[in-house]
Design a protein around this motif. Sequence first.
Motif, short mmCIF file in Angstrom:
data_model
loop_
_atom_site.label_atom_id
_atom_site.label_comp_id
_atom_site.label_asym_id
_atom_site.label_seq_id
_atom_site.Cartn_x
_atom_site.Cartn_y
_atom_site.Cartn_z
N ALA A 179 26.21 -22.99 24.88
CA ALA A 179 27.42 -21.82 25.65
C ALA A 179 28.20 -22.18 25.10
O ALA A 179 28.45 -20.54 24.30
CB ALA A 179 26.44 -21.59 26.53
N ALA A 180 28.99 -23.11 25.07
CA ALA A 180 30.40 -23.35 24.11
C ALA A 180 30.01 -22.55 23.22
O ALA A 180 31.49 -22.60 22.23
CB ALA A 180 30.98 -24.05 25.22
N GLY A 181 29.30 -23.50 22.11
CA GLY A 181 29.44 -23.23 20.52
C GLY A 181 28.83 -24.60 20.32
O GLY A 181 28.80 -23.99 18.71
N ALA A 182 28.47 -25.43 20.33
CA ALA A 182 27.99 -26.61 19.21
C ALA A 182 26.61 -25.82 19.32
O ALA A 182 26.04 -25.21 19.49
CB ALA A 182 27.53 -27.74 20.95
N ASP A 183 26.51 -25.71 17.88
CA ASP A 183 25.22 -25.83 17.50
C ASP A 183 24.19 -26.57 16.72
O ASP A 183 23.10 -26.09 16.13
CB ASP A 183 25.49 -24.98 15.93
N SER A 184 24.36 -27.99 16.87
CA SER A 184 23.54 -29.18 17.15
C SER A 184 23.89 -29.95 18.54
O SER A 184 25.13 -30.15 18.74
CB SER A 184 23.23 -29.25 15.77
N ALA A 208 36.70 -22.68 8.48
CA ALA A 208 37.10 -23.05 7.42
C ALA A 208 36.46 -22.52 6.10
O ALA A 208 35.02 -22.37 6.48
CB ALA A 208 35.92 -24.99 7.77
N GLY A 209 36.17 -22.86 4.67
CA GLY A 209 36.22 -22.55 3.92
C GLY A 209 35.28 -23.79 3.28
O GLY A 209 34.63 -23.18 1.80
N VAL A 210 34.53 -24.23 4.03
CA VAL A 210 32.96 -25.71 2.94
C VAL A 210 32.53 -25.19 4.85
O VAL A 210 32.80 -25.25 5.75
CB VAL A 210 34.40 -26.89 3.14
N PRO A 211 31.23 -26.29 4.60
CA PRO A 211 30.22 -25.57 5.79
C PRO A 211 30.60 -26.82 6.95
O PRO A 211 31.32 -27.96 6.37
CB PRO A 211 28.78 -26.20 4.83
N ILE A 212 30.53 -26.80 7.92
CA ILE A 212 31.17 -27.45 9.18
C ILE A 212 30.29 -27.32 9.92
O ILE A 212 29.81 -25.89 10.20
CB ILE A 212 32.73 -27.41 9.58
N ALA A 213 29.16 -27.78 10.69
CA ALA A 213 28.60 -28.31 12.46
C ALA A 213 29.33 -28.99 13.24
O ALA A 213 30.12 -29.46 12.53
CB ALA A 213 28.15 -29.02 11.26
N VAL A 214 29.30 -28.34 14.22
CA VAL A 214 29.73 -28.70 15.34
C VAL A 214 28.43 -29.63 16.47
O VAL A 214 27.75 -28.91 16.70
CB VAL A 214 30.34 -27.39 15.93
N GLN A 215 28.16 -30.95 16.67
CA GLN A 215 27.28 -31.31 17.30
C GLN A 215 27.54 -31.56 17.99
O GLN A 215 29.43 -32.70 19.27
CB GLN A 215 26.80 -32.19 16.79
#
Length: 288
Positions: A94-99, A72-79
Amino acid sequence: MRARLDHLVSSALQQGSAVPAFTCYDFTTALAVVSAAEEAGRGAILLVAPKTAASPNGPRLIAALRGLADGAGVPIAVQLDHAADPELILAAVAAGADSVLVDGSSLPYEDNIALVRSVRADLDGRGNADVVIEAELGGLAGDEDRAFGADAAGSAPAAGLTDSGQVEDFVSRTGAQLLAVAVGNVHGKYQGEPRLRWDVLQDIAVRTRIPLVLHGASGIPAEELVKAAAMNVGKVNFNTELRTGVLAVLEERVSAHRADGENLQALLGQWGDAARNFAADALRTLAR
């Protein structure tokens, strides 16, 4: 670009705004949210519901959202949202969630603390100390995944509200980096007008420096969301209104696209437009 959720939210609060978080049950919706965020030049959060994460293709969706955030061109988090199962949390990370929202809010107070601490220890022990933990104190009425009406907690017994007197102890002992609160907000559709308890929110805000989170924001007037952002609410979760908008488009357009040779591509485009328009409105509201 992928961003740490706590850094993204803290940065928004420093600018007097909040970051919207959108529940994404599918990749089409996630693409629309990121597109709206890029157009607005603002960060956003992609949420994965626990039932979605636990489904057979849940890890694949999380991995896809992680890839979308990275590019992405802007900050994106995955929770991972509202999770109480430690194994599900570890699998989502393990799949990719960072929060993750470690949700022990339905448990007794000490058990809630123990759950958050246990998950933090598990993550740290597996080399995931950078995973951001949100915790929840207080009980939200309603159903996160279904739009049944619910009375706002502000008009219900005070037992459902966050006890501001517990906040300092809870944050200190859990090490949570964000705190979801119950101040009259509910999951699903509100029965009647939402009535947030500003006195409770203000009392919580003076007792902790970590960002607060407002779940069940669908249906809360825009001016009240802006007011909440001025009281240390740095993350606002949306789900019901996003689903409602998408389903309205599908109900209206399915027959037309069947008549047009079952034009699924056009239908998915309108699905994405509905999600993108809602996300754009939320991003504008919280940027005030």
